[in-house]
Structure formats: structure tokens, C-alpha cells
Design a protein around this motif. Sequence first.
Motif, PDB file in Angstrom:
ATOM      1  N   ILE A   5      37.974 -54.781  79.890  1.00 40.37           N
ATOM      2  CA  ILE A   5      36.709 -54.132  80.302  1.00 40.37           C
ATOM      3  C   ILE A   5      35.454 -54.938  79.974  1.00 40.37           C
ATOM      4  N   SER A  46      43.106 -51.947  81.741  1.00 38.02           N
ATOM      5  CA  SER A  46      42.235 -50.811  81.414  1.00 38.02           C
ATOM      6  C   SER A  46      42.431 -49.726  82.459  1.00 38.02           C
ATOM      7  N   VAL A  47      41.938 -48.559  82.108  1.00 42.60           N
ATOM      8  CA  VAL A  47      41.933 -47.465  83.081  1.00 42.60           C
ATOM      9  C   VAL A  47      40.673 -47.606  83.935  1.00 42.60           C
ATOM     10  N   GLY A  48      39.548 -47.862  83.257  1.00 42.68           N
ATOM     11  CA  GLY A  48      38.275 -47.993  83.965  1.00 42.68           C
ATOM     12  C   GLY A  48      38.193 -49.312  84.721  1.00 42.68           C
ATOM     13  N   ARG A 104      33.125 -42.533  79.885  1.00 35.94           N
ATOM     14  CA  ARG A 104      32.337 -43.746  79.989  1.00 35.94           C
ATOM     15  C   ARG A 104      30.902 -43.430  79.587  1.00 35.94           C
ATOM     16  N   HIS A 161      34.542 -46.963  70.804  1.00 38.15           N
ATOM     17  CA  HIS A 161      35.391 -47.072  72.001  1.00 38.15           C
ATOM     18  C   HIS A 161      36.859 -47.345  71.604  1.00 38.15           C
ATOM     19  N   THR A 172      41.832 -45.182  73.067  1.00 36.03           N
ATOM     20  CA  THR A 172      43.206 -45.546  73.470  1.00 36.03           C
ATOM     21  C   THR A 172      43.868 -46.510  72.483  1.00 36.03           C
ATOM     22  N   ARG A 192      48.651 -49.990  73.472  1.00 36.35           N
ATOM     23  CA  ARG A 192      48.262 -51.378  73.723  1.00 36.35           C
ATOM     24  C   ARG A 192      49.420 -52.187  74.316  1.00 36.35           C
ATOM     25  N   MET A 252      49.967 -50.976  77.893  1.00 32.93           N
ATOM     26  CA  MET A 252      48.906 -51.467  78.798  1.00 32.93           C
ATOM     27  C   MET A 252      49.149 -52.940  79.155  1.00 32.93           C
TER      28      MET A 252
HETATM   29  O1  3PY Z   1      41.216 -48.423  79.543  1.00 33.89           O
HETATM   30  C1  3PY Z   1      40.005 -48.231  79.512  1.00 33.89           C
HETATM   31  O2  3PY Z   1      39.343 -48.041  80.538  1.00 33.89           O
HETATM   32  C2  3PY Z   1      39.310 -48.243  78.225  1.00 33.89           C
HETATM   33  O3  3PY Z   1      38.197 -47.863  78.144  1.00 33.89           O
HETATM   34  C3  3PY Z   1      40.011 -48.747  77.023  1.00 33.89           C
HETATM   35  O4  3PY Z   1      41.300 -48.354  76.969  1.00 33.89           O
END
Ligand code: 3PY
Length: 330
Positions: A54, A77-79, A239, A287, A290, A296, A299
Motif C-alpha cells: 500500500i 493488500s485489500v485496498g 481507510r 494501521h 491485519t 501476512r 497475503m
Molecule cells: O490490505 C490492506 O489494504 C491494508 O490496509 C493492510 O493489510
Amino acid sequence: MAKPTVFVTRKIAPEGLKILQEKTNVKIWDSEDACPRSELLKNVAGCDGILCTINDQIDAEVLNAAGKKLKVISTMSVGILHISTTECGKRGIQVTSTPDVASDSAAEFTVALTLVTTRRLLEGMDAVLKGEWGLWRPMWICGIEMVDRTIGIMGFGRVGFGVARRLKPFNVTKLIYHDLYRAGYADQVDAKLVTFDELVTQSDILIVCCAATPKTTKIFNKETFAKMKEGSIFINTSRGIVVDHDALAEAVQKGRPKRVGLDVTDPEPLPKDHPLMNNRKVIITPHIATNTWTTRINMAVNAANNLSAALCGRDDLPNEYSYAGKYDCR
Ligand SMILES: O=C(O)C(=O)CO
């Protein structure tokens, strides 16, 4: 056939790296800290894929520096706020993310932050450390319980629903949520879909778990906070960009909301002299929603699989950003 080349912008779990090393030539910025912009621009040149996080702004400059071979951006990341999906869309570059594997850790953390905020745990610990713990005082560091309170959840996706599911065993009976659509699974937790206005005006504890989109950008602003219940609690683990932080600082002074828990801010980190910092009514974490070892690793594996799937000829990417190119938030 020559192996594709990928640039990994950060040290990632070895389980993910191994997947990439089997199928691609890997260049890596092997550090816990973000890759400086100049190194990013240098290292992406000639790459077929980029695995980013991110903190890497993937914009036209980076895409140009990478050149014509670039086929995919896989963000761990998710975002996806840091990726200019419009630019990627124009160039036919696929964008993938890791949406499924972080939901449990994010939901669990959100519940933790909510409880720490409602029950004022840090103030208690602070008092102990400062030697202020005397004999038991009836009215000292009193918080609020969740039972019989209205809990409002903004954004009822994987994380929002995960929070609701985890709160049910706390005997939470009044659950409302706001989202674009009615979520079928909301019935499992007796959550009622309400308008945004109803969410804001009725919630005793408002928990923000929504995606950042042009519609949700700064949706929590001066007007919104003025409508919140006096004494309410505001939690955000989604966010930072969905909140106007200057307006929030003023709102806390007025008690709407009375206490705040934030795991995300805008900007990040929030400047040390921002009025939300060093305010005992505000808990800010860096932040970390997660941050578990399991998440981790998952991901990294997920992002590596997405990247290698895209480079090894799969069109149906498992985690492709389906609305790539439709909008950017920044
Ligand atoms: O994954 C995301 O978007 C985060 O903000 C950190 O995991």
C-alpha cells in the motif's frame, strides 16, 4: 521460453517468495521499509509484473518506467487506493489484490479496538503506569457496555460482517448497517439495513469498515459528526480517507463522538501536532488491523499466486480487481 521478470517492492513472507522464484526471475527490495521512489522507478524497468504494497504509488510515472512488457500489478493488500486503476485500465494492465485472506484478522482487530475504546483500557493502563492507581473508585474510568446499545456498521462486506458476527456473543441485540445493497447474510446476525443518515444518528457505537470510493471519501465530515449521538463512539479500521480528521478533532471536543478508535488516518502517519494526537479520548494504532503472522503469510502467498497466474497465461485471475479503470479515489 524465458521466465518473466517481476519486481517485489518489499520483503515478504518466504512462502510467497518461493512461489515467485519457481516461476519467475525475482528482483526484490528486501527491506521491511518502503522502497524509495527512485529505486522503484529504476527497478520496475522492463518487468512483466510488480508485486507491491500500500505504500507504493503505482501511477503513470511508474507504469511508464516499467515499459510495455508490464502485464500485471499484484498488490499485497485489500485496498487498492495506491494504484491508479484508470492508468492500468488504459494500458490493459491487470490489477489483483488479496481481499479474502485478511478479513478475519481485520474483523478481530476491529472488535479489539472497539472494546479498548468503549472500556477505556489504555487510560486504565496509563493510570497504573503513572502511579495513579489508588483505592477502588466507583466513578473512575467508566466506559460503556455494548448490551442494549445500537451498534452501527458502515460497510457490510467481509470485515463488517465479520465484526457483526464476533459481536453477537457479546449479547449485542441492536445491529444496524449501511451499505449500497442489502446483504443476504445480514439475517444471520439480525442486522438491519438503514440509510446513511439513520446509521449516523442512531448508532451509539459506529464502526467503519467500508471501502474507500469516491462516494465514501470524507463521508465522515463536520456535518456527519454533528448528527452523531452525544457520547457516541467512533471506530475506523477501513481507510483514513473516509474521514475528515480536522472535523473529527473538532467533533471530539463537542462530544459527538465522545471517544474514538482509529487504526487508519489521512495522512498516515498523522502529524505529531495534529489535535487528535495526544488526546486521551482518542486511541490511534498504526494501521495494524491485519497484522498477524497467518494473515501476512497468506497475503504473500495470495499475491504471489495472483502474479504468477497472470504471467503464466490465466485470464480468469482469482482476485482480479473487477472494476479496474472505472475510478480512482485520489
Ligand atoms: O490490505 C490492506 O489494504 C491494508 O490496509 C493492510 O493489510
